[in-house]
Motif scaffolding. Structure first.
Motif, PDB file in Angstrom:
ATOM      1  N   ILE A 173      -0.410  -2.036  -2.024  1.00 23.97           N
ATOM      2  CA  ILE A 173       0.265  -0.846  -1.500  1.00 23.97           C
ATOM      3  C   ILE A 173      -0.716   0.330  -1.578  1.00 23.97           C
ATOM      4  CG2 ILE A 173       2.602  -1.648  -2.026  1.00 23.97           C
ATOM      5  CD1 ILE A 173       2.522  -0.003  -4.589  1.00 23.97           C
ATOM      6  N   THR A 174      -0.348   1.427  -0.968  1.00 20.24           N
ATOM      7  CA  THR A 174      -1.298   2.538  -0.907  1.00 20.24           C
ATOM      8  C   THR A 174      -1.447   3.248  -2.259  1.00 20.24           C
ATOM      9  OG1 THR A 174       0.523   3.794  -0.008  1.00 20.24           O
ATOM     10  CG2 THR A 174      -1.165   3.066   1.553  1.00 20.24           C
ATOM     11  N   GLU A 175      -0.409   3.186  -3.056  1.00 24.89           N
ATOM     12  CA  GLU A 175      -0.458   3.843  -4.367  1.00 24.89           C
ATOM     13  C   GLU A 175      -1.550   3.202  -5.231  1.00 24.89           C
ATOM     14  OE1 GLU A 175       2.519   4.545  -8.081  1.00 24.89           O
ATOM     15  OE2 GLU A 175       3.438   4.005  -6.173  1.00 24.89           O
ATOM     16  N   LYS A 176      -2.271   4.030  -5.995  1.00 27.54           N
ATOM     17  CA  LYS A 176      -3.383   3.492  -6.787  1.00 27.54           C
ATOM     18  C   LYS A 176      -3.160   3.684  -8.285  1.00 27.54           C
ATOM     19  CE  LYS A 176      -7.078   3.568  -3.436  1.00 27.54           C
ATOM     20  NZ  LYS A 176      -6.559   4.094  -2.156  1.00 27.54           N
ATOM     21  N   ASP A 177      -3.818   2.854  -9.089  1.00 28.62           N
ATOM     22  CA  ASP A 177      -3.751   3.035 -10.546  1.00 28.62           C
ATOM     23  C   ASP A 177      -4.814   4.047 -10.980  1.00 28.62           C
ATOM     24  OD1 ASP A 177      -6.224   1.792 -10.751  1.00 28.62           O
ATOM     25  OD2 ASP A 177      -5.431  -0.127 -11.427  1.00 28.62           O
ATOM     26  N   THR A 178      -4.918   4.308 -12.285  1.00 32.40           N
ATOM     27  CA  THR A 178      -5.814   5.370 -12.748  1.00 32.40           C
ATOM     28  C   THR A 178      -7.282   5.052 -12.490  1.00 32.40           C
ATOM     29  OG1 THR A 178      -5.765   4.403 -14.934  1.00 32.40           O
ATOM     30  CG2 THR A 178      -4.300   6.254 -14.556  1.00 32.40           C
ATOM     31  N   LEU A 179      -7.593   3.772 -12.226  1.00 32.24           N
ATOM     32  CA  LEU A 179      -8.972   3.413 -11.922  1.00 32.24           C
ATOM     33  C   LEU A 179      -9.260   3.478 -10.420  1.00 32.24           C
ATOM     34  CD1 LEU A 179      -9.332   0.340 -14.287  1.00 32.24           C
ATOM     35  CD2 LEU A 179     -10.498   2.530 -14.550  1.00 32.24           C
ATOM     36  N   GLY A 180      -8.225   3.844  -9.644  1.00 35.47           N
ATOM     37  CA  GLY A 180      -8.414   3.928  -8.200  1.00 35.47           C
ATOM     38  C   GLY A 180      -8.191   2.605  -7.492  1.00 35.47           C
ATOM     39  N   MET A 181      -7.699   1.613  -8.218  1.00 39.76           N
ATOM     40  CA  MET A 181      -7.421   0.310  -7.605  1.00 39.76           C
ATOM     41  C   MET A 181      -6.016   0.337  -6.997  1.00 39.76           C
ATOM     42  SD  MET A 181      -9.914  -1.878  -8.112  1.00 39.76           S
ATOM     43  CE  MET A 181      -9.246  -3.549  -8.152  1.00 39.76           C
TER      44      MET A 181
END
Lengths: 560, 323
Positions: free
Chosen positions: A422-430
């Protein structure tokens, strides 16, 4: 040796023989098996030695249908030891039929056969501390030992196959010393892979990007790279590394993330055995190596083929916990304690709407069944809480020879059941994942046809009666959605690149140095819980890798 | 015919060595410090701490095998007296039975070049001292072979067969989990005996001191060995033993047993009614990841060890014959 990522200077390029991503059951087994063969092994682990919420949050994502699947950050732990930190320890191998191409199971068939894995199952069993590799109760306990049902005979429905329980062993704790001491293994904690980088021709992985939560980064170059993460994370890493191949790594044919399988499971039906409660072998037996074992019900391969059904096992269970009419104090206690039990183990206790009257009835059950409740608590404390090898689950006294069956069934591989980004990313930008787990009407029908055989065989045997409600079967099997923690099929193994991601050696089809050690590569899901087969495949992969890079063979007793 | 003096001839290795060498055309003088329960041919009583007695005995032989066990004085000083007496007696060859304990707390792949660690305990210290006396003897022109075996099991081994069996029977040992992950480094007593005979046949130059580790390379980790013993004597299902239990047993319960043993012996009572103590050093060994590398001797003398399965069978057969 074990290091933290901060000990690696930021911006470094590490150059090793084999880099393994993920220090869970698969990664640790692969690394230890490769050790002592003259290779330079790097093991990257996102997590730390203990649970860390910020690291765990990297697993968050979304669900298409929250009723059908648990959230992506449940049932899997991002830490040293991986999900073996929370697993239940149930071990059993995949059956020979699971590897076969079966016409009644679309997309079935592995490019390897059971015998290719057999030697590794033997070692995997030891690695997970589940004792000797023998899953026939007649051989473990002798043909004269008390059977599951006294006098039950059938040539279609068998009761001598069994499951074994690991401690449950947390492989991170159990093999900490060996990893620490191994001079050829470098385990780096806090190290997240954020990209698999390919050369311009897209034939080789040139390097991996690695980052900590604190944005400490370095890169890794390796002759061979093994993704040893879980079934969901493998798909995520392959799909997210899309700078050279826009659809993601090895995803020309849009297979990565598809065919996502768990297991179809539920507690259902009514099995009544005639006569004395002593005629039923209910609960656990202990093998000579001290392993808790449990007998199960299953159809043999020929009957499965003839009935055109998937693989399934059933265990004796007790009545639905939520319904206080069972009048069993222990179950009522469990019901009342459900909010104190972890998500993973409490999930199947949270069934339907409980009214105030339900709660009161459960209290009443405890008050009127004090001795059993006390004995249960005492046993739980001594055999589970304080024990190193833990009593695997709640087992009640069998008072009336009435059981339900706990079903655990294979599901048909379905390309529409899938993991996507999905477009939402985690804190590492993944990018985060979405889970869209689906089952097919054929999955329910397969269970129904299998249970029809159960009904017939109990009737024929004369030892009891099994009944189940067909109209309610689908609801019974999907009440809690997919069985938690078994993430299978997202980078399946096969000879045909249009329907698979890795070849028979777990090597990604399109690249010459990327391998996958994970339940992601299972083409089908079997009746079995996946951990033992994950470890067996990893040990087989380690031997293959060592051969390909020209390292020496290992005397197996030396490593595992 | 080569004439060999065997010191410690009533011990586990010494006893089998006497028989083996006698069968293989050696003239054997078996020596021990005490009288024998069962007579051995050509036995003498010899105090290894008595220089004059040792010198006299050594003048009559071509070689001496030092299998003396005991306290730190018998081991350390005994070796010094042996070296001096041998020098005074015309430099017979010495085969010295050392131990892997000289490597103390070392872990990983341990070869003959791994440094000694006498700080590990009194036994390690005594055995290191003994080897240093052997070196002194070699430096003065003597010829020495020091064998450093791992855990010598097989028939007659109380330490590595009947002791663990008793502890397994009472469920004080079992599946130790990661606390039993160390290598067992087992070596069959007959392999040690065969190695010593080969040692006697090696022609050394004056001043040479050869050192060889002895351990069967297929020795399993301790957990496996313990399970194999337990299953062959029916001490099953084995129990998972926690580190805490091992600690309590070895540091509290076993010292109490040890005290009772000493008191009982002083009072002239039999100690066989007492349970087997589980010494802390044993618990430590199970957890020590030391792999005693024995390649050097195997390669130099084409020596092959009894397989683990055969050694285990021998040990078990002996164990059962004791019951």
């Amino acid at each position: 040796m074990i290091k933290n990522i901060v000990e690696i200077p930021s911006g470094t390029m590490l150059d090793v023989d084999v880099c393994i991503v993920g220090a869970g059951a698969a990664g640790i087994a692969t690394a230890l098996s490769l050790s002592g063969r003259g290779l330079n092994i790097l093991l990257l682990e996102s997590g730390l030695e203990h649970f860390n919420q910020q690291t765990q949050n990297l697993y968050q994502g979304s669900l298409t249908d929250a009723n059908l699947h648990s959230p992506p950050d449940k049932y899997r732990h991002r830490r040293f030891g991986g999900s073996t930190a929370i697993w239940g320890g149930r071990c059993m191998p995949f059956d020979p039929i699971d590897f076969e191409q079966r016409d009644h199971i679309p997309f079935s068939g592995w490019p390897i056969v059971y015998n290719d894995l057999h030697p590794y199952f033997v070692l995997a069993n030891r690695f997970l501390e589940a004792g000797t590799y023998e899953y026939d109760a007649d051989k473990v306990f002798g043909a004269e030992a008390k059977p599951l049902f006294k006098g039950f005979k059938s040539d279609r429905l068998f009761t001598n196959n069994m499951e074994r329980f690991s401690c449950p062993t947390n492989v991170g704790l159990r093999y900490h010393r060996r990893l620490q001491d191994a001079k050829d293994i470098q385990l780096i904690l806090g190290a997240n892979v954020t990209g698999i980088r390919l050369d311009a021709n897209a034939t080789t992985v040139s390097h991996l990007n690695v980052a900590s939560l604190e944005q400490h980064t370095f890169n890794v170059k390796a002759k061979k790279i093994v993704l040893a993460t879980g079934g969901i994370e493998v798909a995520r890493l392959l799909l997210a590394s899309n700078d050279v191949c826009p659809s993601g790594i090895s995803n020309k044919h849009d297979v990565v993330g598809r065919y996502y399988q768990c297991h179809i499971a539920g507690n259902l039906g009514k099995l009544t055995i005639f006569g004395n409660p002593n005629s039923v072998r209910h609960g656990y037996e202990v093998s000579p190596e001290g392993i808790y074992c449990r007998r199960r019900l299953a159809l043999d391969a020929a009957t499965q083929r003839k009935a055109k059904v998937g693989n399934l096992v059933a265990r004796l269970h007790f009545p639905k916990i939520v319904d206080p009419s069972h009048k069993i104090g222990v179950l009522s206690g469990l019901f009342l304690a459900k909010n104190f039990i972890s998500y993973e183990y409490g999930k199947r206790l949270k069934d339907g709407q409980a009214t105030l009257s339900t709660y009161l009835h459960h209290f009443k059950n405890i008050l009127f069944d004090p001795i059993d409740t006390y004995l249960f608590l005492y046993r739980w404390l001594t055999k589970r809480t304080l024990a190193q090898r833990k009593f695997p689950s709640v087992i009640l006294n069998n008072k009336n020879n009435q059981f339900t069956l706990e079903i655990h069934s294979e599901q048909i591989p379905n390309p529409d059941s899938r993991i996507t980004l999905i477009t939402e990313k985690d804190t590492l930008g993944m990018p985060k994942v979405n889970i869209d787990w689906r089952y097919l009407p054929e999955d329910i029908q397969s269970v129904e046809k299998t249970l029809d055989v159960f009904v017939e065989e109990f009737q024929k045997s004369g030892v009891g009666v099994f009944e189940f409600n067909k109209a309610q079967l689908e609801e019974d099997l999907t009440r809690f959605g997919a069985y938690g923690g078994h993430h299978i099929g997202t980078a399946r193994m096969g000879n045909d690149p249009t329907t698979s991601v890795v070849d028979q050696h777990c090597k990604v089809h399109d690249l010459d140095n990327l391998y996958i050690a994970s339940s992601a590569v299972f083409p089908t899901s079997s009746q079995a819980n996946p951990t033992l087969t994950i470890v067996a495949l990893s040990l087989r992969l380690a031997d293959h890798l060592a051969q390909t890079v020209g390292a020496k063979a290992q005397a197996q007793h030396l490593t595992i | 015919m080569m004439k060999v003096l065997i010191l410690g001839a009533t011990g586990h290795v010494g006893n089998r060595l006497c028989k083996y060498l006698s069968q293989h055309k050696y003239q054997v003088i078996a020596a021990s410090r005490g009288r024998l329960k069962t007579p051995i041919h050509d036995h003498i009583i010899l105090d290894t701490l008595n220089f004059e007695a040792m010198r006299t005995a050594l003048t009559q032989v071509d070689a001496v095998v030092n299998c003396v066990a005991g306290d730190k004085y018998s081991i350390g000083q005994g070796a010094e007296i042996l070296a001096n007496a041998a020098k005074a007696a015309g430099n017979p060859m010495i085969i010295h039975l050392s131990t892997m304990s000289v490597y103390g707390g070392n872990e990983g792949n341990v070869t003959e070049n791994t440094p000694f660690d006498p700080s590990y305990g009194w036994y390690a210290a005594a055995k290191c001292e003994a080897e240093s006396h052997m070196q002194t003897y070699a430096d003065a022109g003597g010829r020495v072979i020091s064998f450093r075996p791992g855990c010598v099991h097989g028939p007659g081994s109380h330490l590595w067969v009947s002791r663990p069996a008793q502890l397994l029977k009472s469920y004080r040992l079992g599946d130790l989990g990661d606390a039993g992950d160390g290598w067992s480094n087992l070596v069959h007593v007959d392999d040690v005996v065969r190695a010593i005979k080969i040692g006697l046949e090696i022609s050394l130059q004056p001043g040479e001191h050869k050192k060889y580790n002895l351990a069967a390379p297929d020795s399993p980790r301790w957990n496996q060995y313990l399970f194999d013993i337990a299953s062959s004597i029916g001490a099953t299902p084995i129990k998972r033993i926690s580190r805490l239990q091992l600690k309590l047993d070895s540091k509290l319960w076993s010292p109490a047993i040890k005290v009772c043993q000493i008191v009982s012996r002083k009072m002239g009572l039999k100690v066989s009614f007492l349970p087997e103590p589980l010494p802390p050093s044993l618990v430590k060994l199970f957890d020590q990841h030391i792999f005693l590398n024995s390649d050097e001797f195997s390669k130099a003398h084409l020596f092959s060890y009894t397989t683990y399965t055969d050694s285990l069978n021998d040990s078990i057969q002996w164990l059962k014959s004791q019951l």
